[in-house]
Design an enzyme around this catalytic site. Sequence first.
Site, PDB file in Angstrom:
ATOM      1  N   GLU A 191       0.828  -1.203   0.000  1.00  0.00           N
ATOM      2  CA  GLU A 191       0.000   0.000   0.000  1.00  0.00           C
ATOM      3  C   GLU A 191       0.866   1.259   0.000  1.00  0.00           C
ATOM      4  O   GLU A 191       0.730   2.140   0.847  1.00  0.00           O
ATOM      5  CB  GLU A 191      -0.984   0.009   1.180  1.00  0.00           C
ATOM      6  CG  GLU A 191      -2.214   0.846   0.895  1.00  0.00           C
ATOM      7  CD  GLU A 191      -3.341   0.641   1.890  1.00  0.00           C
ATOM      8  OE1 GLU A 191      -4.383   1.295   1.719  1.00  0.00           O
ATOM      9  OE2 GLU A 191      -3.193  -0.166   2.833  1.00  0.00           O
ATOM     10  N   TYR A 196       0.145  -7.692  -1.975  1.00  0.00           N
ATOM     11  CA  TYR A 196      -0.887  -6.940  -1.262  1.00  0.00           C
ATOM     12  C   TYR A 196      -2.227  -7.447  -1.792  1.00  0.00           C
ATOM     13  O   TYR A 196      -2.712  -7.001  -2.830  1.00  0.00           O
ATOM     14  CB  TYR A 196      -0.718  -5.444  -1.505  1.00  0.00           C
ATOM     15  CG  TYR A 196      -1.809  -4.579  -0.901  1.00  0.00           C
ATOM     16  CD1 TYR A 196      -2.378  -4.891   0.320  1.00  0.00           C
ATOM     17  CD2 TYR A 196      -2.263  -3.442  -1.564  1.00  0.00           C
ATOM     18  CE1 TYR A 196      -3.372  -4.106   0.877  1.00  0.00           C
ATOM     19  CE2 TYR A 196      -3.253  -2.643  -1.016  1.00  0.00           C
ATOM     20  CZ  TYR A 196      -3.806  -2.980   0.204  1.00  0.00           C
ATOM     21  OH  TYR A 196      -4.795  -2.195   0.756  1.00  0.00           O
ATOM     22  N   ASP A 225       0.489  -8.321   3.022  1.00  0.00           N
ATOM     23  CA  ASP A 225      -0.839  -8.123   3.590  1.00  0.00           C
ATOM     24  C   ASP A 225      -1.796  -9.057   2.852  1.00  0.00           C
ATOM     25  O   ASP A 225      -2.196  -8.792   1.723  1.00  0.00           O
ATOM     26  CB  ASP A 225      -1.254  -6.660   3.421  1.00  0.00           C
ATOM     27  CG  ASP A 225      -2.618  -6.363   4.032  1.00  0.00           C
ATOM     28  OD1 ASP A 225      -3.271  -7.302   4.505  1.00  0.00           O
ATOM     29  OD2 ASP A 225      -3.015  -5.184   4.030  1.00  0.00           O
ATOM     30  N   HIS A 244      -1.012  -0.760  10.305  1.00  0.00           N
ATOM     31  CA  HIS A 244      -0.441  -2.103  10.400  1.00  0.00           C
ATOM     32  C   HIS A 244       0.899  -2.016  11.133  1.00  0.00           C
ATOM     33  O   HIS A 244       1.494  -0.938  11.244  1.00  0.00           O
ATOM     34  CB  HIS A 244      -0.195  -2.704   9.012  1.00  0.00           C
ATOM     35  CG  HIS A 244      -1.446  -2.963   8.223  1.00  0.00           C
ATOM     36  ND1 HIS A 244      -1.868  -4.229   7.877  1.00  0.00           N
ATOM     37  CD2 HIS A 244      -2.354  -2.117   7.686  1.00  0.00           C
ATOM     38  CE1 HIS A 244      -2.985  -4.147   7.176  1.00  0.00           C
ATOM     39  NE2 HIS A 244      -3.296  -2.875   7.043  1.00  0.00           N
TER      40      HIS A 244
END
Length: 563
Positions: A34, A141, A182, A304
């Site tokens: 991200e 991701y 992620d 996160h």
Amino acid sequence: MKVVTWNINGIRAFRGGIKKALDSLDADVICIQETKVTRDLLDERIAIVDGYNSYFSYSRGRSGYSGVATYCKESATPFAAEEGLTGLLVNHKDAVGCYGDHTEFSSEELQLLDNEGRAVITQHKIKCQDKEKILTVINVYCPRADPEKPERKRFKLQFYNLLKSRAEAVLKDGSHVIVLGDINTSHRPIDHCDPSEIDDFGENPGRKWLNGFLHRGKQEEESDEEEHDKESEETDPLHGGKFVDTFRFFHPTRINAFTCWSTLTGARQTNYGTRIDYIFADCQLAKEQFVGADIMPEVEGSDHCPVWGQLSCSLISSPKPPPFCTRYLPEFAGKQQKLSRFLIKVDQKSAQSEQKNALPGSQEEEERRENLNPSGAANISGKKRSLTSDSVAPKGKKTKTVNASSKPQGNLLAFFKSKTTNINQCENPLNLDEAAKSPITEEVFSVTDTKSEGPELISDNLSQQCSTAKTDQHLNTKHSPPQPTVRQSDAKKGTSSVFWKSVLHGPPAPPCCKVHGEPCVLRTVKKEGPNMGKQFFVCARPQGHASNPEARCNFFAWVDKAK
């Protein structure tokens, strides 16, 4: 060798610079997700970091959305690297290869799966017990499944299947494989702060995919024996996976180990989160080379936290980075670029349709505004401004055209001088009864007239009034303003303030929650539906488990519109 994964929620928001953040993680290979940066927004400060070589994947067509990057220390330079999982984005040699079976995907689906900048793959040489082997690091991701958009649920599952196909194909080719990033799904109830609130927790398609992707070890079987007694081994796909969750490999029973928390509810303060960031390794690599893995909840800067994994093997650095390395991009390589590279044909119809389409549910509200017009500010600043141009004037505001031949252009200083002090600068002030009728006084004391009065007219009126004051001898003496005029202006101000208070009344006074007796906070419903835009009060404390007395209580009250 040490690897780290971290969803940073925007690479340009790093305080202190990206190098300071990378050095603090102290790892050989750092995979971030991200990034929210596209190639046009990637600057040299982010792309070229001293002591590292970087590899970026960007979202195509959407600014400030998704994106991943892998930073490798110079001592861990890979010998091959590529963007994406499908192989469609590879346009250079020294690619990783081994793309797996794509028969279940159409060509259009494959293009879309790699279109959001969600994967970077680097391939390294490692030395294990005096034997040289190959290690492939897949930085991903994974998409978020928006409950209100069925197409995104399907997209997420397709991405999972593509990831599994690619990882197993590379593993079959003889390379060790690490998949990290992620994953956007908490695997088991122990990885979720409150799984009881989720209906059919185990029936989630993402969790079922993880069950098939991961191998179930003996330690996990013992810790979760009661949960899986009802399932037979024939129907339980957990034993067929080729990869291991390295965190659970070392910490099979640790509870409250989360990597993601909601920033809107302050859930990190009460550790009310989920574990959705993982380091997966093939079974042989995990058992023979991994010596530790853990989360880093103490590291802030994102919603996160980082996750690290340590291996006993050592890295063998490649003499030079592969062609996919960011430093070889023309804008960073110091090479003169052709003019044709900046001239790209744009389909106006497709560009307009892309702007109208809503962004996926993973986007935050500020990202949504940025994506709808990512370069609006730059376009406006690059154009010549004109007072008579309708395209430059903001919507909702009327612009008055001024004929340049009828009146001379005003002095630039008139825009910066205080309107009230300009009257006092005259040697002989005007009688305020007459001044109240002049455009200057109306401009000072009236709100509505300022919208129609141009700067040039105000400047001219000012010079005329000052010259009149100099010639009138009967106004030579200074005196206090007549009382009726002051009362008139005060009355005008009072009427105006009453009007604006009736229109722009402040928010209602917050009630106190019944459990803690503390003032509540005002929230607004952002979700589309019948309650869209309505306001409500909730407890001001951070979100947490119902058993936590320090967490938010269940107080809720709608705001009465009549108030």
